[in-house]
Every structure is written in structure tokens, then in C-alpha cells.
Design a protein around this motif. Structure first.
Motif, mmCIF file in Angstrom:
data_model
loop_
_atom_site.group_PDB
_atom_site.id
_atom_site.type_symbol
_atom_site.label_atom_id
_atom_site.label_comp_id
_atom_site.label_asym_id
_atom_site.label_seq_id
_atom_site.Cartn_x
_atom_site.Cartn_y
_atom_site.Cartn_z
ATOM 1 N N MET A 141 0.844 -1.190 0.000
ATOM 2 C CA MET A 141 0.000 0.000 0.000
ATOM 3 C C MET A 141 0.883 1.246 0.000
ATOM 4 S SD MET A 141 -2.944 1.150 2.738
ATOM 5 C CE MET A 141 -1.749 1.404 4.043
ATOM 6 N N SER A 142 0.530 2.189 -0.851
ATOM 7 C CA SER A 142 1.311 3.421 -0.940
ATOM 8 C C SER A 142 1.145 4.260 0.321
ATOM 9 C CB SER A 142 0.849 4.241 -2.156
ATOM 10 O OG SER A 142 1.495 5.493 -2.178
ATOM 11 N N MET A 143 2.236 4.897 0.729
ATOM 12 C CA MET A 143 2.218 5.754 1.912
ATOM 13 C C MET A 143 2.529 7.197 1.528
ATOM 14 S SD MET A 143 4.118 3.198 4.646
ATOM 15 C CE MET A 143 3.460 4.067 6.071
ATOM 16 N N ILE A 144 2.190 7.584 0.287
ATOM 17 C CA ILE A 144 2.449 8.935 -0.189
ATOM 18 C C ILE A 144 1.533 9.924 0.532
ATOM 19 C CG2 ILE A 144 2.458 10.467 -2.187
ATOM 20 C CD1 ILE A 144 4.654 8.363 -2.192
ATOM 21 N N SER A 145 2.122 10.995 1.043
ATOM 22 C CA SER A 145 1.378 12.038 1.756
ATOM 23 C C SER A 145 1.403 13.325 0.947
ATOM 24 C CB SER A 145 2.010 12.306 3.126
ATOM 25 O OG SER A 145 2.068 11.141 3.904
ATOM 26 N N PRO A 146 0.448 14.231 1.179
ATOM 27 C CA PRO A 146 0.503 15.548 0.526
ATOM 28 C C PRO A 146 1.739 16.310 0.974
ATOM 29 C CG PRO A 146 -1.662 15.137 1.499
ATOM 30 C CD PRO A 146 -0.748 14.078 2.024
ATOM 31 N N ALA A 147 2.275 17.119 0.087
ATOM 32 C CA ALA A 147 3.398 17.986 0.441
ATOM 33 C C ALA A 147 2.877 19.418 0.525
ATOM 34 C CB ALA A 147 4.516 17.838 -0.583
ATOM 35 N N PHE A 148 3.533 20.362 -0.155
ATOM 36 C CA PHE A 148 3.034 21.732 -0.178
ATOM 37 C C PHE A 148 1.738 21.795 -0.972
ATOM 38 C CE2 PHE A 148 7.701 23.134 0.084
ATOM 39 C CZ PHE A 148 7.640 23.286 1.451
ATOM 40 N N SER A 149 0.781 22.592 -0.481
ATOM 41 C CA SER A 149 -0.468 22.776 -1.228
ATOM 42 C C SER A 149 -0.211 23.502 -2.532
ATOM 43 C CB SER A 149 -1.472 23.568 -0.374
ATOM 44 O OG SER A 149 -1.804 22.866 0.808
ATOM 45 N N ASP A 150 0.635 24.519 -2.486
ATOM 46 C CA ASP A 150 1.045 25.269 -3.673
ATOM 47 C C ASP A 150 2.567 25.175 -3.730
ATOM 48 O OD1 ASP A 150 1.910 27.246 -5.476
ATOM 49 O OD2 ASP A 150 0.161 28.491 -5.090
ATOM 50 N N SER B 34 3.182 17.955 10.892
ATOM 51 C CA SER B 34 3.249 16.579 10.410
ATOM 52 C C SER B 34 4.148 16.518 9.201
ATOM 53 C CB SER B 34 1.843 16.086 10.070
ATOM 54 O OG SER B 34 1.893 14.758 9.615
ATOM 55 N N GLY B 35 5.236 15.789 9.309
ATOM 56 C CA GLY B 35 6.138 15.600 8.185
ATOM 57 C C GLY B 35 5.923 14.259 7.534
ATOM 58 N N PHE B 36 6.875 13.820 6.737
ATOM 59 C CA PHE B 36 6.804 12.518 6.084
ATOM 60 C C PHE B 36 7.175 11.429 7.087
ATOM 61 C CE2 PHE B 36 8.116 14.763 1.914
ATOM 62 C CZ PHE B 36 6.806 15.137 1.677
ATOM 63 N N GLY B 37 6.251 10.514 7.374
ATOM 64 C CA GLY B 37 6.531 9.438 8.304
ATOM 65 C C GLY B 37 6.973 9.971 9.649
ATOM 66 N N ILE B 38 8.131 9.480 10.139
ATOM 67 C CA ILE B 38 8.640 9.930 11.438
ATOM 68 C C ILE B 38 9.374 11.263 11.343
ATOM 69 C CG2 ILE B 38 8.873 7.566 12.299
ATOM 70 C CD1 ILE B 38 11.932 7.903 11.845
ATOM 71 N N LYS C 266 9.339 3.436 5.797
ATOM 72 C CA LYS C 266 8.841 3.351 4.426
ATOM 73 C C LYS C 266 8.192 4.646 3.980
ATOM 74 C CE LYS C 266 5.828 0.616 1.394
ATOM 75 N NZ LYS C 266 4.858 -0.520 1.323
ATOM 76 N N ALA C 267 7.450 5.293 4.880
ATOM 77 C CA ALA C 267 6.764 6.534 4.518
ATOM 78 C C ALA C 267 7.771 7.630 4.188
ATOM 79 C CB ALA C 267 5.844 6.977 5.656
ATOM 80 N N VAL C 268 8.854 7.722 4.954
ATOM 81 C CA VAL C 268 9.894 8.707 4.664
ATOM 82 C C VAL C 268 10.480 8.462 3.279
ATOM 83 C CG1 VAL C 268 12.218 9.479 5.286
ATOM 84 C CG2 VAL C 268 10.500 9.172 7.070
ATOM 85 N N MET C 269 10.864 7.224 3.008
ATOM 86 C CA MET C 269 11.543 6.913 1.754
ATOM 87 C C MET C 269 10.630 7.103 0.544
ATOM 88 S SD MET C 269 14.526 6.347 2.764
ATOM 89 C CE MET C 269 15.291 5.674 1.290
ATOM 90 N N GLU C 270 9.387 6.642 0.649
ATOM 91 C CA GLU C 270 8.457 6.779 -0.484
ATOM 92 C C GLU C 270 8.172 8.246 -0.784
ATOM 93 O OE1 GLU C 270 4.856 4.590 -0.299
ATOM 94 O OE2 GLU C 270 5.839 2.628 -0.414
ATOM 95 N N ASN C 271 7.976 9.040 0.244
ATOM 96 C CA ASN C 271 7.629 10.447 0.030
ATOM 97 C C ASN C 271 8.811 11.259 -0.471
ATOM 98 O OD1 ASN C 271 4.733 11.268 0.876
ATOM 99 N ND2 ASN C 271 5.347 9.747 2.401
ATOM 100 N N LEU C 272 10.012 11.009 0.053
ATOM 101 C CA LEU C 272 11.171 11.725 -0.453
ATOM 102 C C LEU C 272 11.419 11.380 -1.914
ATOM 103 C CD1 LEU C 272 13.706 11.524 2.523
ATOM 104 C CD2 LEU C 272 12.303 13.468 1.832
ATOM 105 N N THR C 273 11.262 10.113 -2.265
ATOM 106 C CA THR C 273 11.444 9.696 -3.657
ATOM 107 C C THR C 273 10.395 10.334 -4.562
ATOM 108 O OG1 THR C 273 12.411 7.585 -2.978
ATOM 109 C CG2 THR C 273 11.528 7.718 -5.213
ATOM 110 N N PHE C 274 9.151 10.344 -4.109
ATOM 111 C CA PHE C 274 8.053 10.857 -4.933
ATOM 112 C C PHE C 274 8.097 12.374 -5.066
ATOM 113 C CE2 PHE C 274 3.701 12.472 -5.374
ATOM 114 C CZ PHE C 274 3.286 11.808 -6.522
ATOM 115 N N HIS C 275 8.298 13.081 -3.954
ATOM 116 C CA HIS C 275 8.184 14.538 -3.955
ATOM 117 C C HIS C 275 9.484 15.250 -4.314
ATOM 118 C CE1 HIS C 275 4.091 14.715 -2.421
ATOM 119 N NE2 HIS C 275 4.412 13.872 -1.441
#
Length: 214
Positions: free
Chosen positions: A1-10, A49-53, A82-91
Motif C-alpha cells: 500500500m502506498s504511503m504517499i502524503s501531501p506535500a506543499f499545497s502550492d 506533520s512531516g513525512f513518516g517519522i 517506508k513513509a519517509v523513503m516513499e515520500n522523499l522519492t516521490f516529492h
């Protein structure tokens, strides 16, 4: 399951705001600035709230400064999240590297600050031709309002500025105190300390000493 979170709104507007605040922090060492451009998904208005921990301010600093051309070293707790790594890679798409000495940015989680071998960690201080190619070290700490007390002097500080950096491990404190005595300027390390949604920067040009009392 993807753990991608929103980043900046704009992305453009929010990153510009964060960049200006980080620039203020770097140009006025010891000045505490807030980064609040990520929506508070944890209902914790102190920490955000940041990415993962990863703390909110650490996340926003990387979103603002890092990109696919800036190698990034992460401490073990970040790597294992996993949440940190997925979000840093994606964003951000910054290449994650295993050797700190080749990193443009090094991010150390609060959980790892005590176990990190600070005095032997091969961080890059740049070179004579490119002093700007040094590692910027982002350190999560438990507080920027209590704990280790330091007095800062140097460029960007009118006389002196007193700060707190939380409960820092002895090795990290020794590294901060020792680096200013090395005859290397303009080479050196820039530090960004983060706690929750707040940031204090200590660039390489800043002198510091332990405050006897505050």
C-alpha cells in the motif's frame, strides 16, 4: 500500500515562503523561524506533520532545498521508515546515498542523534575551488527552547545571541565546538537544527560557546 502524503499545497508559492524563512535563519544565525506550509495532518499544532517519522520542519527544509541534483544522506531511522523513503522519492527525487561525505544534505533523525558517530562521520566541508559543495547537516532535536545553551557571535549577529538546542549528544556538541577552531574557512559545515515546525541555523561562519547560565 502506498504511503504517499501531501506535500506543499502550492509547490511554488509555499517553497518560496520556506526559502525566504530559511534564508533568514541562515543570515541571522540563532534566530528561530517557523515553517508552517505543510497542512497539520496530525492535529498537533506544535509539531505539525512531516513525512513518516520525519519532523515537519525537516520535511519542509528538504522540500525547499533538495532536488534530483542534490545527493541526500539519511540516518538509519529515516532509511527504515517506508513513509519517509516513499515520500522523499516521490516529492523530491533526491538520490539517496550511503556515504555522508558525498552528500549535499545529511538529515539525522531525533532517534539517531545519540548513536550517530558525529566525530568520525565523513561529512564534506567543500574544497578550495568549490567551498559551497559542503554538506548541509539537518539535525532533529527535541527542543529549541530548552536544553543545551549556547552563545553565538559572528556575521549576522549584532553582538551575541543566546540559544537552546535541546538535549544534544556530547559528540555532536563537541563537533560544533571543534569545527570553529579548524583553519578551514570558507570551507566548513552548515547546520540546521529543527524541532517540530521550527528551525535554527548555525552556518560555518558562526562562532559559538557554551553559555555558563541562561
Amino acid at each position: 500500500m502506498s504511503m504517499i502524503s501531501p506535500a506543499f499545497s502550492d509547490a511554488v508559492h509555499d517553497s518560496q515562503i520556506c526559502f525566504r524563512r530559511l534564508l533568514k535563519a541562515m543570515s541571522e544565525p540563532g534566530e528561530c523561524v517557523g515553517l508552517d506550509r505543510i497542512n497539520d495532518r496530525s492535529n498537533n499544532h506544535e509539531n505539525g506533520s512531516g513525512f513518516g517519522i520525519m519532523m515537519s520542519a525537516c520535511t519542509q527544509t528538504l522540500l525547499t532545498l533538495a532536488d534530483n541534483s542534490t545527493p541526500l544522506w539519511l540516518s538509519p531511522s529515516f532509511i527504515q521508515d517506508k513513509a519517509v523513503m516513499e515520500n522523499l522519492t516521490f516529492h523530491i527525487s533526491a538520490p539517496i546515498i550511503q556515504t555522508a561525505g558525498s552528500a549535499a544534505f545529511a538529515a539525522v533523525s531525533h532517534q539517531d542523534s545519540v548513536t550517530t558517530p558525529w566525530l568520525t562521520l565523513p561529512l564534506c566541508i567543500g574544497n578550495e575551488e568549490y567551498p559551497d559543495r559542503s554538506t548541509t547537516v539537518i539535525v532533529e532535536t527535541d527542543s529549541l527552547s530548552c536544553g543545551v545553551a549556547l552563545t553565538l557571535t559572528g556575521p549576522g549577529i549584532e553582538k551575541a545571541r543566546d540559544i537552546h538546542l535541546g538535549q544534544l549528544p556530547d559528540d555532536l556538541l563537541n563537533l560544533l565546538l571543534q569545527r570553529q577552531h579548524l583553519p578551514s574557512f570558507p570551507l566548513g559545515l552548515d547546520f540546521i537544527f529543527v524541532s517540530g515546525q521550527h528551525v535554527i541555523a548555525i552556518p560555518r561562519s558562526t562562532l559559538l560557546e557554551i553559555s555558563p547560565c541562561m
